[in-house]
Design a protein around this motif. Structure first.
Motif, short mmCIF file in Angstrom:
data_model
loop_
_atom_site.label_atom_id
_atom_site.label_comp_id
_atom_site.label_asym_id
_atom_site.label_seq_id
_atom_site.Cartn_x
_atom_site.Cartn_y
_atom_site.Cartn_z
N ALA A 45 0.70 -1.13 -0.04
CA ALA A 45 0.20 0.11 0.00
C ALA A 45 0.93 1.28 0.03
CB ALA A 45 -1.01 -0.25 1.38
N ARG A 46 0.52 2.24 -0.70
CA ARG A 46 1.32 3.43 -0.65
C ARG A 46 -0.01 4.87 0.05
NH1 ARG A 46 4.41 0.35 -2.42
NH2 ARG A 46 6.34 0.92 -3.69
N LYS A 47 0.65 5.67 0.33
CA LYS A 47 -0.09 6.99 0.95
C LYS A 47 0.65 8.27 0.38
CE LYS A 47 -1.33 6.37 5.27
NZ LYS A 47 -1.21 6.64 6.69
N LEU A 48 -0.30 8.89 -0.62
CA LEU A 48 0.07 10.12 -1.04
C LEU A 48 -0.19 11.07 0.16
CD1 LEU A 48 0.89 11.94 -3.25
CD2 LEU A 48 -1.64 11.85 -4.08
N LEU A 79 -7.87 16.97 2.14
CA LEU A 79 -7.52 15.59 2.42
C LEU A 79 -6.14 15.66 3.11
CD1 LEU A 79 -8.72 14.01 -0.78
CD2 LEU A 79 -9.90 13.87 1.51
N SER A 80 -5.82 14.81 4.15
CA SER A 80 -4.34 14.73 4.70
C SER A 80 -3.70 13.55 3.88
CB SER A 80 -4.60 14.22 6.37
OG SER A 80 -5.21 12.83 6.40
N HIS A 81 -4.36 12.70 3.27
CA HIS A 81 -3.68 11.74 2.38
C HIS A 81 -4.69 10.92 1.61
CE1 HIS A 81 -4.71 9.37 5.75
NE2 HIS A 81 -4.87 8.17 4.92
N ILE A 82 -4.16 10.34 0.42
CA ILE A 82 -4.87 9.68 -0.36
C ILE A 82 -4.33 8.20 -0.30
CG2 ILE A 82 -5.89 8.88 -2.70
CD1 ILE A 82 -5.87 11.98 -3.27
N SER A 83 -4.73 7.08 0.28
CA SER A 83 -4.44 5.84 0.31
C SER A 83 -4.55 4.96 -1.08
CB SER A 83 -4.85 5.04 1.48
OG SER A 83 -4.55 5.54 2.70
N LEU A 84 -3.52 4.24 -1.59
CA LEU A 84 -3.81 3.55 -2.81
C LEU A 84 -3.21 2.03 -2.23
CD1 LEU A 84 -2.03 6.33 -4.18
CD2 LEU A 84 -3.19 4.88 -5.73
N LEU A 85 -4.21 1.18 -2.22
CA LEU A 85 -4.10 -0.31 -1.89
C LEU A 85 -3.07 -1.06 -3.25
CD1 LEU A 85 -7.53 -1.20 -0.70
CD2 LEU A 85 -5.52 -0.62 0.79
#
Length: 160
Positions: A52-55, A83-89
């Motif tokens: 997973a990555r977190k932008l 938004l504090s972040h966007i998660s990418l699974l």
């Protein structure tokens, strides 16, 4: 025929950016009036890896600030939320598009010019940074079809 194939490949490669297992494509900024103090950037971000990555943030050439935003609607009125972040699974693709998630670009240092390139750096929680080239497009050049990615709006976006 070989020349056409090479030209097509070169075009496709020039519109996508890669960093390890992350891929960003179709990055653009809609043309705005010269006096506009805020612009938006849209793109498709794909996590082609197994982690997973977190932008967490974006920086933008020629802008004083850039923020991750989400358009929200309450009682028929649209507004923007940070938004504090966007998660990418792993294996997930997120589409930043008008009326949904986007990068809000604040206080431009210069007026936009159609077809110019603006460099955006996407910063991830693990220290990865991916610089992408966003093309300034007029209203006629903007793809409102969103490539049929409506199914990809399942995401983990967190309000700041």
């Amino acid at each position: 025929m070989k020349s056409l194939a090479l030209s097509t490949l070169a075009f496709c490669l020039s519109t996508a950016a890669y960093a390890g297992e992350l891929r960003v494509s179709d990055a653009y900024i809609p043309m705005a009036p010269p006096e506009a103090m805020a612009h938006a950037a849209y793109m498709t971000i794909s996590n082609e890896g197994t982690t997973a990555r977190k932008l967490t943030s974006v920086t933008a050439e020629n802008y004083h600030m850039a923020h991750l935003h989400m358009t929200v609607e309450k009682d028929g009125i649209s507004s923007m939320a940070s938004l504090s972040h966007i998660s990418l699974l792993p294996g997930q693709e997120i589409v930043l598009m008008p009326g949904k998630m986007h990068v809000m670009l604040m206080k431009p240092k210069m007026a936009l010019k159609e077809k110019s390139k603006i460099y955006l750096t996407l910063n991830f929680a693990n220290g990865e940074a991916l610089t992408v080239e966003a093309i300034v497009k007029s209203g006629n050049d903007v793809d409102h079809g969103h490539h049929g990615h409506d199914k990809h709006h399942e995401h983990d976006a967190h309000h700041g």
